[in-house]
Enzyme design. Structure first.
Site, PDB file in Angstrom:
ATOM      1  N   ASP A   1     -35.662   5.437  11.251  1.00  0.00           N
ATOM      2  CA  ASP A   1     -34.592   4.484  10.916  1.00  0.00           C
ATOM      3  C   ASP A   1     -34.026   3.933  12.229  1.00  0.00           C
ATOM      4  O   ASP A   1     -33.736   4.693  13.165  1.00  0.00           O
ATOM      5  CB  ASP A   1     -33.493   5.181  10.114  1.00  0.00           C
ATOM      6  CG  ASP A   1     -32.462   4.183   9.607  1.00  0.00           C
ATOM      7  OD1 ASP A   1     -32.704   3.575   8.553  1.00  0.00           O
ATOM      8  OD2 ASP A   1     -31.417   4.016  10.278  1.00  0.00           O
ATOM      9  N   ILE A   2     -33.895   2.588  12.297  1.00  0.00           N
ATOM     10  CA  ILE A   2     -33.341   1.937  13.496  1.00  0.00           C
ATOM     11  C   ILE A   2     -31.836   2.162  13.504  1.00  0.00           C
ATOM     12  O   ILE A   2     -31.130   1.860  12.527  1.00  0.00           O
ATOM     13  CB  ILE A   2     -33.679   0.445  13.509  1.00  0.00           C
ATOM     14  CG1 ILE A   2     -35.213   0.251  13.492  1.00  0.00           C
ATOM     15  CG2 ILE A   2     -33.072  -0.226  14.729  1.00  0.00           C
ATOM     16  CD1 ILE A   2     -35.639  -1.188  13.412  1.00  0.00           C
ATOM     17  N   GLU A  25     -34.643  -1.364   7.430  1.00  0.00           N
ATOM     18  CA  GLU A  25     -34.956  -0.925   8.790  1.00  0.00           C
ATOM     19  C   GLU A  25     -35.612   0.461   8.794  1.00  0.00           C
ATOM     20  O   GLU A  25     -35.683   1.095   9.846  1.00  0.00           O
ATOM     21  CB  GLU A  25     -33.672  -0.902   9.633  1.00  0.00           C
ATOM     22  CG  GLU A  25     -32.692   0.216   9.301  1.00  0.00           C
ATOM     23  CD  GLU A  25     -31.761  -0.147   8.141  1.00  0.00           C
ATOM     24  OE1 GLU A  25     -30.718   0.508   7.995  1.00  0.00           O
ATOM     25  OE2 GLU A  25     -32.082  -1.092   7.388  1.00  0.00           O
TER      26      GLU A  25
END
Length: 615
Positions: free
Chosen positions: A484-485, A528
């Site tokens: 996950d960004i 994301e």
């Protein structure tokens, strides 16, 4: 065989000891001596206790007839026998009195009286070689009088032997070795027949397997491993299995013969006779539990002779009709009949001591000959198949030649037809290629994320289930990496959706560079979030890949319109190691929880959560 000979009575001498005949067993320096057996006259004395036997006067006892093989005649009912055993050696010893078990024997008790005239009970046990054994201690130069109480349902000859401890142990070992060889060999034949059935699909082999199994059980019970051996306190269990297993084995043998020679078509009358006899045996099986042991033994013997004789007659009729292998079958059945007669006379008329050995040889010989017969039949089937193949090949060659002649007659019109077919085929090939390209494009569109060129969520759902099953089947680890960004919403807020898209594309490119193996599967899970399926990868390998990817993202900022976007990612890892309770959902849930732990503990890090914490 010399060791077995030591178990027999080797010495029969006449000694002047109170005018009595003495039977002895001598080995090396230890000598046991038995005086002549005497039986109590039951008709003149009502004996109900040990004290009454000891108090019986000498006139109440009479000498029993003992032949060279130590056979003693028992009367119907309770029999009292006494004899003296002397140890002519300076060391104490243990003597073993062995009584061959017969169907008529119901109960055996024993005690002895030494020089102090104190009666002591002896332990009586039924061994797994169908022999009653009584152990008796002897002091140095001691002499004891042994009393045996034997109950018989009918008049019977029994064999009584005396042996020292070493000879008894050696004889027991030899008996167990013979039993193991006989029973194990029969069991191996049964397993071989079953494996051949699974390998060839030959129907008679299945019935032959069932026949071998019942014969193995029959041999096992006859040689001593029967219900009466395990429950000697129930005399009604004596030989209860023999008529049942004998009848069942005959039924299976009937089915084997029926399938082997197809009697329904070749000998309809014989087929009906065997069917009727089989039904009678089915009715006899439960009735045998209500019939006396002696009658059951006679019925079983008569059944064996009648059935075997009928099979010999059927084999001869098949031979007269020139049925293949019928002569060999007739000879095998005749040999079985002769061996059955020999065993019957050796067991019931005592002219051959090793009747169990004769039965074992008969069983083995018959089974091996039956296997030989079936092998010959299979050989002939292969020959017939090869002949049919050669005939089919010749017919195929004739057909091919006729087709070539027909093609030669059609050459004038064939060229135009082929031209049209080729033209149409070319058009179809073009259409098929266009359709294939369209299908590939559709497949790519359905499984690929358009923005990042990674696989999409649909493809992930398909592959994670397939890889989970393969990991479970091959017993290999399967790791799942969720990515996950960090602060992606701020990237969108500060740089717009264009900046967010470029960030997603950049992270996807780094994921592709990090996952070098062809088996690793990188997907965009949504928004994301990304995920990587790592087959045959344990938690250490997955942690190394995640840490490498995290550093790559951190060290490669994105440039957008002279603006630099610094990105970091958080990773969660879980590994499946064939936990029985684990599912695909459990694996994803653990990885997701590990991802949330990474975010909660400050982001830009890798966390691992074992799958067993989900149990």
């Amino acid at each position: 065989m010399a060791r077995l000979a030591l178990l027999c009575w080797l010495l029969l001498t006449s000694l002047a000891t109170n005018g009595q005949t003495v039977y002895g067993f001598k080995e090396k320096s230890t000598t046991f001596v038995v005086t002549e057996y005497q039986a109590l006259r039951m008709q003149s004395l009502a004996v109900s206790s040990v004290s009454a036997v000891l108090a019986a006067p000498a006139s109440a006892w009479q000498d029993s007839q003992v032949d060279n093989a130590n056979y003693i005649r028992l009367a119907e009912g309770k029999n009292w026998l006494r004899f003296e055993v002397a140890n002519h050696h300076e060391d104490a010893a243990t003597a073993f009195i062995n009584i061959a078990n017969r169907h008529a024997l119901q109960n055996i008790k024993a005690f002895y009286v030494d020089k102090r005239l104190d009666p002591k009970a002896l332990s009586v046990s039924l061994l797994n070689n169908d022999t009653w054994s009584i152990s008796m201690p002897l002091t140095a130069f001691g002499r004891s009088t042994v009393y045996l109480a034997i109950e018989a349902d009918w008049p019977e000859l029994v064999q009584i032997k005396l042996s020292k401890e070493s000879a008894f142990v050696e004889a027991s070992f030899d008996a167990q070795f013979t039993q193991g060889f006989a029973i194990g060999g029969m069991l191996c034949l049964s397993i071989a027949a079953l494996l051949l059935y699974f390998g060839t699909g030959n129907g008679p082999l299945l019935w032959l397997f069932a026949f071998f199994v019942t014969r193995t059980l029959l041999l096992t019970t006859t040689m001593g491993y029967n219900l009466y051996f395990f429950f000697p306190e129930y005399p009604e269990l004596r030989s209860v299995e023999s008529p049942i297993l004998g009848a069942i084995s005959v039924i299976f043998y009937f089915l084997f013969i029926e399938n082997l020679f197809n009697l329904r078509q070749r000998l309809p009358r014989a087929h009906r006779i065997l069917k009727t006899v089989g039904l009678i045996l089915v009715v006899y099986i439960p009735l045998s539990l209500l019939i006396d042991t002696r009658i059951n033994s006679a019925i079983s013997s008569l059944m064996h002779f009648i059935v075997t004789g009928a099979i010999v007659v059927i084999g001869w009729q098949l031979y007269q009709r020139k049925v293949r292998l019928s002569l060999a079958f007739t000879i095998i059945s005749a040999i079985q009949l002769c061996l059955g007669v020999l065993y019957y006379y050796s067991y019931n008329y005592y002219w051959f001591e090793q009747s169990h050995t004769l039965m074992f040889v008969g069983f083995w010989l018959h089974n091996i000959l039956v296997v030989f017969l079936l092998s010959k039949q299979y050989y002939h089937q292969i020959q017939d198949k090869q002949l049919a193949q050669r005939q089919a090949l010749a017919q195929a060659n004739a057909t091919r030649k006729a087709q070539e002649e027909l093609l030669a007659l059609q050459n004038t019109t064939q060229e135009e037809l082929e031209s049209r077919v080729q033209e149409r085929t070319f058009e179809l090939n073009i259409a098929l290629q266009e359709l294939e390209q369209a299908n590939q494009e559709l497949e790519r569109t359905n499984t690929t994320d358009e923005l990042t060129s990674l696989y999409n969520r649909r493809f992930y759902d398909q592959k994670i289930l397939a890889e989970f099953r393969r990991s479970k089947r091959n017993l290999t680890p399967l790791s799942l990496l969720l990515i996950d960004i960090d602060h992606f919403k701020q990237v969108n807020d500060n740089f717009g959706h264009l900046g967010g898209d470029k960030s997603l594309i950049a992270v996807a490119s780094l994921i592709k560079l990090t996952t070098q193996r062809s088996t690793d599967i990188a997907c965009r899970y949504g928004g994301e979030e990304f995920c990587i399926i790592l087959p045959e990868t344990d938690e250490q390998g997955a942690m190394a890949i995640a840490e490498k990817l995290r550093k790559q993202v951190e060290e490669h900022p994105i440039t957008l319109a002279e603006n630099e976007i610094n990105l970091t990612i958080s990773c969660g890892i879980s590994t499946y190691r064939q936990e029985s309770f684990a599912t695909v959902e459990t694996l994803f849930s653990c990885a997701d929880k590990a991802l949330y732990r990474a975010k909660n503990e400050g982001r830009n890090q890798v966390q691992y959560l074992p799958i067993n914490l989900e149990k």
